[in-house]
Scaffold this motif. Sequence first.
Motif, PDB file in Angstrom:
ATOM      1  N   ALA A  52      -2.439  10.208  33.204  1.00 17.22           N
ATOM      2  CA  ALA A  52      -2.355  11.867  33.658  1.00 17.22           C
ATOM      3  C   ALA A  52      -2.488  12.089  34.305  1.00 17.22           C
ATOM      4  O   ALA A  52      -2.227  13.466  34.756  1.00 17.22           O
ATOM      5  CB  ALA A  52      -4.043  11.256  33.571  1.00 17.22           C
ATOM      6  N   PRO A 417      -4.343  15.936  30.282  1.00 20.79           N
ATOM      7  CA  PRO A 417      -3.936  16.267  31.290  1.00 20.79           C
ATOM      8  C   PRO A 417      -2.985  17.662  31.461  1.00 20.79           C
ATOM      9  O   PRO A 417      -3.080  18.100  32.813  1.00 20.79           O
ATOM     10  CB  PRO A 417      -2.904  15.347  31.811  1.00 20.79           C
ATOM     11  CG  PRO A 417      -3.779  14.269  31.017  1.00 20.79           C
ATOM     12  CD  PRO A 417      -3.781  14.802  29.062  1.00 20.79           C
ATOM     13  N   HIS A 443      -5.947  10.204  25.973  1.00 21.24           N
ATOM     14  CA  HIS A 443      -6.515  10.486  27.594  1.00 21.24           C
ATOM     15  C   HIS A 443      -8.285  11.246  27.301  1.00 21.24           C
ATOM     16  O   HIS A 443      -8.147  12.328  28.125  1.00 21.24           O
ATOM     17  CB  HIS A 443      -5.385  11.893  28.334  1.00 21.24           C
ATOM     18  CG  HIS A 443      -4.407  10.470  29.070  1.00 21.24           C
ATOM     19  ND1 HIS A 443      -4.415  10.247  29.343  1.00 21.24           N
ATOM     20  CD2 HIS A 443      -3.107  10.868  28.790  1.00 21.24           C
ATOM     21  CE1 HIS A 443      -3.746   9.522  30.513  1.00 21.24           C
ATOM     22  NE2 HIS A 443      -2.489  10.056  29.398  1.00 21.24           N
ATOM     23  N   GLU A 446     -10.647  11.620  30.664  1.00 20.43           N
ATOM     24  CA  GLU A 446     -10.023  12.714  31.825  1.00 20.43           C
ATOM     25  C   GLU A 446     -10.887  14.087  30.945  1.00 20.43           C
ATOM     26  O   GLU A 446     -10.732  15.263  32.258  1.00 20.43           O
ATOM     27  CB  GLU A 446      -8.307  12.967  31.701  1.00 20.43           C
ATOM     28  CG  GLU A 446      -7.231  12.369  31.431  1.00 20.43           C
ATOM     29  CD  GLU A 446      -7.066  11.597  33.268  1.00 20.43           C
ATOM     30  OE1 GLU A 446      -8.172  12.177  33.841  1.00 20.43           O
ATOM     31  OE2 GLU A 446      -7.515  10.638  32.833  1.00 20.43           O
TER      32      GLU A 446
END
Length: 546
Positions: A52, A417, A443, A446
């Motif tokens: 990320a 990201p 991700h 994140e």
Amino acid sequence: MPQLRGADILTRTLASAGVRHLFSLSGNHIMPVYDAALDARLSIVHVRHEGAAVHMADAWGRLTGEPGIALLTGGPGHANGIGALYTALASESPLVLLSGHAPLAELGSGSFQEMPQADLAAPVVKAAWTAQSAATLAADIARAMRIAVSGRPGPVHVSLPMDVLDAKVDAAIPAPEAFRVTPLMLGEHMADTVNALLRDAQRPLVLTGPVMATGRGRLLQEKLAAAIGAPVICMESPRGVNDPCLGAFAEVLAQADLIVLLGKQPDFTLRFCRPPVVDTGCRFVVIDPEPDALQRALKVLEPAQRVVLAAIGEPRAAAERLIERALQRRSGAQTWADEVQSAVRFRPAEWKEMKSSPAGSLHPVEVGRAVQKILDRSPDAVLVVDGGEYGQWSQACVSAPTRIINGPGGSIGSAIPFALAAKMARPDAPVIAMLGDGTFGFHLAEFDTGVRSHLPIVAVVGNDACWNAEHQIQLRTYGKARTTGCELLPTRYDQAVAGLGGHGEMVTQAADLPAALERALASGKPSCVNVMIERLPAPVVARGAH
């Protein structure tokens, strides 16, 4: 000159270059850099996975033109970030990956997490090396940043041994001038020759690569098309000539009698410029910043008679030179330009009225229609789109003043990201990411980064409980009875995001989507709008035979 640690030289050099943020995940080997970043006033955006951090640096580079800086620890931390470098390399995105490294004095002795990190990164970067001295560390960083933005932009890697970071030496920090590069210009005579070829052609096209997909690049494309009287098309998708964002472009590509490849390689995205994708009588001009890439293009375009001119030049600088030396436009130029733009803008008429079935999941077109209304409200809106079938529908149906996609590398997982970095670069702009449920899983954590960093993005997840791109391949190639390994659960990703401190919305009916989007935007939090969609193949846009 004061004595400074290598870590202080590093951070102060980055600050002198104008760097403000380090995208990072902490680890033993880079603790000296974290300490030094405090005095250099560099903010550390602390992510949950090293990949990320690299994706965020990639998006930052695309949006700002400055190299994004990813800072990872050594060994497995470095290895975790490598895959994301490929996306940046294929997308011509400037970034510098700085990774901690085992001490030089311990190499070959079985040091903690020792590995040949530069060798590991080398295939997916423009350059990679290991710093050898604190005294030369500033020069290493300045060189890395120049390489990242010069020629065809891309990622660069420098490994940072711990004893280099800890060593104290007399050091001078480079001035901002040390990071500047001079673009590789196209000569005036060469530009005049290219312009003459464009003027004399009946159906010319200028094709550019991802470096021209940035805000600056798109403005330059518009100026170039107006100056030379020829259509300029940016190709940045792994779907290439079948990119649904380009509508029926394949139909006009097959009619071109001159193609100028302005930093665009004649690769798989152009089907290697073989018939019937490109007419056998079409001639080529190849302009590329890299001698090796130029030679590769010439080999692909054999026989040699097809290439009437080949030159070294950086795409954006070459575009500016062509504009500067533009000739009088030929008669009929506007007719051809209009035909090309009509093909690129073409979408099937039925898409305008397409609706989801009352009892079923949403059609991707209807999702796109609702998102487009949000984006149309802001001239600074940013759209992020990942790969997959839902991603292709989104790219075909939704547009924004600024767009970031997964790029020619065709990888998935970068959207969250990317969106977080976009919100950092454009804090006052709405940032909407459109991605499938498969790629969302890469991700998901994140969102924790987004909550901690106060980055209110909106992720519109197309949930068909499937790795649908691969599922569609199985259906076409092997038949329904032999589909396997692509099923997912209709997971409540909205609840997962809420659990991480964000805002979640679940949508199963088209009528509920607009209000859900509004609530997500108004929440002021990183948000997930989890939309149950029909499991459909990506669109193939065509007007039919001429």
